[in-house]
Design an enzyme around this catalytic site. Structure first.
Site, PDB file in Angstrom:
ATOM      1  N   GLU A 170       0.979  -1.809  -0.371  1.00  0.00           N
ATOM      2  CA  GLU A 170      -0.307  -0.107  -0.129  1.00  0.00           C
ATOM      3  C   GLU A 170       0.318   1.236   0.376  1.00  0.00           C
ATOM      4  OE1 GLU A 170      -3.348  -0.076   3.434  1.00  0.00           O
ATOM      5  OE2 GLU A 170      -4.294  -1.684   1.743  1.00  0.00           O
ATOM      6  N   GLU A 285      -5.073  -7.334  -0.758  1.00  0.00           N
ATOM      7  CA  GLU A 285      -6.477  -7.351   0.565  1.00  0.00           C
ATOM      8  C   GLU A 285      -7.732  -7.118   0.057  1.00  0.00           C
ATOM      9  OE1 GLU A 285      -5.257  -5.024   3.096  1.00  0.00           O
ATOM     10  OE2 GLU A 285      -2.892  -5.562   3.116  1.00  0.00           O
TER      11      GLU A 285
END
Ligand SMILES: *[C@@H]1O[C@H](CO)[C@@H](O)[C@H](O)[C@H]1NC(C)=O
Ligand SMILES: *[C@@H]1O[C@H](CO)[C@@H](O)[C@H](O)[C@H]1NC(C)=O
Ligand SMILES: *[C@@H]1O[C@H](CO)[C@@H](O)[C@H](O)[C@H]1NC(C)=O
Ligand SMILES: *[C@@H]1O[C@H](CO)[C@@H](O)[C@H](O)[C@H]1NC(C)=O
Ligand SMILES: *[C@@H]1O[C@H](CO)[C@@H](O)[C@H](O)[C@H]1NC(C)=O
Length: 362
Positions: A170, A285
């Site tokens: 991320e 995710e």
């Protein structure tokens, strides 16, 4: 005269329908879940308080991560696990690429447990493109330091074809996405570092900006920037785009209720770009609460992903591992003395045994 024309038109359409359906029924390659804990204490600013780490390794006084993974493989048909870890954990708080032997061997216990199940196992450096608040290659650790970290990791698992290298969890608020893509490229992971390290066959996951949002991967410029990342021979083989997406109202993955299947805003534009550019992605995710709205929307999302299985390889839930079973997005199974009890979301939607959309079970 119009009638034969119509018949032949209908015949053509139904041939096309058969072709499209054949693609729809190709199963996803991967389904699995994150086994979190070695990343606990890491914040979105790239700090990691390593005393807050909770290893999902029984021998390190943690939860039974091996038991969880064996259950997910045997009872659900999962075939991939993502194993987040903080950079600081591996180097014992040194902003270098040098692995601390003790720390690395602790993390390797989890990786070895994972590999022992026969699943693919993703090494995920959970640092948001940062180290202690500073962005890699843009004020923080240099590209060379980051490359050294990955050289050392890749060398260690050079012969493990089931290891997947997750370059970075991320990235976000990156001032220059082109410069970030160059950092990824300069890892020479990509061009040759991973391959020099002897890791010649493994998948490498390429992370874009905006917390690797599937929704803004194309519109935010990550797709264009990461498109320049290729193998030394110019191919894209095993260079897979890494994308995340939640289903709550603000895509934060912090609310139990799901409000979207993400198809129109995220998976459709992503799949269209991937197909047009000859690339593929893995959704490392996704998840939601243990509520009916999430069972419904995640089922739709997975169904759509399976219909795009030529370019979307699969999905991983967030999260099992060391989370408390009452964590809002918990996918932690509970051992009842004789067997493992899955959460509602896993048992009703995400388990390949339930959705029958993943190659491991069809
Ligand atoms: C490696 O980490 C251990 C803690 O796991 C620490 O005690 C040791 O001093 C570290 N070694 C080096 C060389 O920093
Ligand atoms: C990988 O395999 C090669 C060839 O068998 C061997 O020389 C090398 O030491 C192995 N690497 C590791 C890290 O085990
Ligand atoms: C981003 O970096 C690239 C390559 O380093 C450079 O060409 C470009 O001008 C930069 N963009 C901005 C907006 O600074
Ligand atoms: C324990 O879990 C297993 C597997 O889900 C289940 O078959 C069994 O009935 C459960 N036993 C009890 C006592 O809940
Ligand atoms: C086990 O799963 C069932 C649903 O299959 C659920 O109702 C029950 O609460 C779960 N038990 C535990 C201890 O999580």
């Amino acid at each position: 005269m119009a009638i034969p024309f119509l018949y032949s038109f209908v015949a053509t359409v139904s041939t096309m329908t058969v072709a499209v359906n054949a693609q729809v029924f190709a199963p996803l390659q991967f389904a699995g879940v994150n086994i979190a804990g070695f990343d606990f204490g890491c914040g979105t600013d790239g700090t990691c308080v390593i005393s807050e780490t909770v290893p999902p390794v029984y021998q390190l006084s943690g939860v039974d991560g091996l038991g969880q993974m064996q259950h997910f493989v045997n009872d659900d048909g999962y075939n991939v696990f993502r194993l987040p870890v903080g950079w600081q954990y591996l180097t014992y708080n040194q902003p270098t690429g040098v692995l601390n032997e003790t720390q690395f061997s602790n993390y390797n216990m989890l990786v070895s447990d994972c590999l022992s199940t026969g699943a693919h196992c993703e090494i995920d450096i959970h640092n948001y493109a940062r180290y202690d608040g500073e962005i890699i290659g843009q004020g923080g650790p240099t590209n060379e330091v980051f490359a050294e970290l990955w050289y050392n990791i890749a060398s260690y698992w050079q012969n493990e074809t089931n290891v997947i290298f997750g370059v970075m969890n991320e990235p976000h608020d990156i001032p220059n996405i082109t410069t970030w893509a160059e950092s990824v490229f300069q890892l020479k992971i990509i061009s040759s570092l991973f391959r020099e390290a002897g890791a010649t066959t493994q998948m490498i996951l390429l992370p874009g900006n905006d917390y690797t949002s599937a929704e803004t991967f194309v519109s935010g410029g990550s797709a264009e920037a990461l498109a320049m990342v290729t193998n030394p021979d110019g191919t894209f083989t095993n260079l897979i785009m890494d994308v995340h997406k939640y289903l709550d109202y603000d895509n934060s993955g912090t609310n139990a209720a799901c409000v979207t299947n993400n198809i129109d805003d995220s998976w459709y534009p992503l799949a269209t770009w991937l197909r047009a550019n000859g690339r593929q992605a893995l959704n490392t995710e996704t998840g939601g609460g243990d509520v009916d709205s999430c069972v419904g929307y995640i089922s739709q999302q997975i169904g759509y992903q399976a219909a795009q299985s030529d370019v979307i390889l699969g999905y991983l839930g967030w999260s099992a591992g060391s989370f408390a079973t009452d964590y809002v997005l918990s996918e932690v199974p509970i051992y009842n003395g004789t067997g493992w009890n899955d959460t509602l979301l896993v048992s009703m939607a995400m388990s390949p045994m339930t959705n029958m959309l993943v190659a491991s079970v069809v």
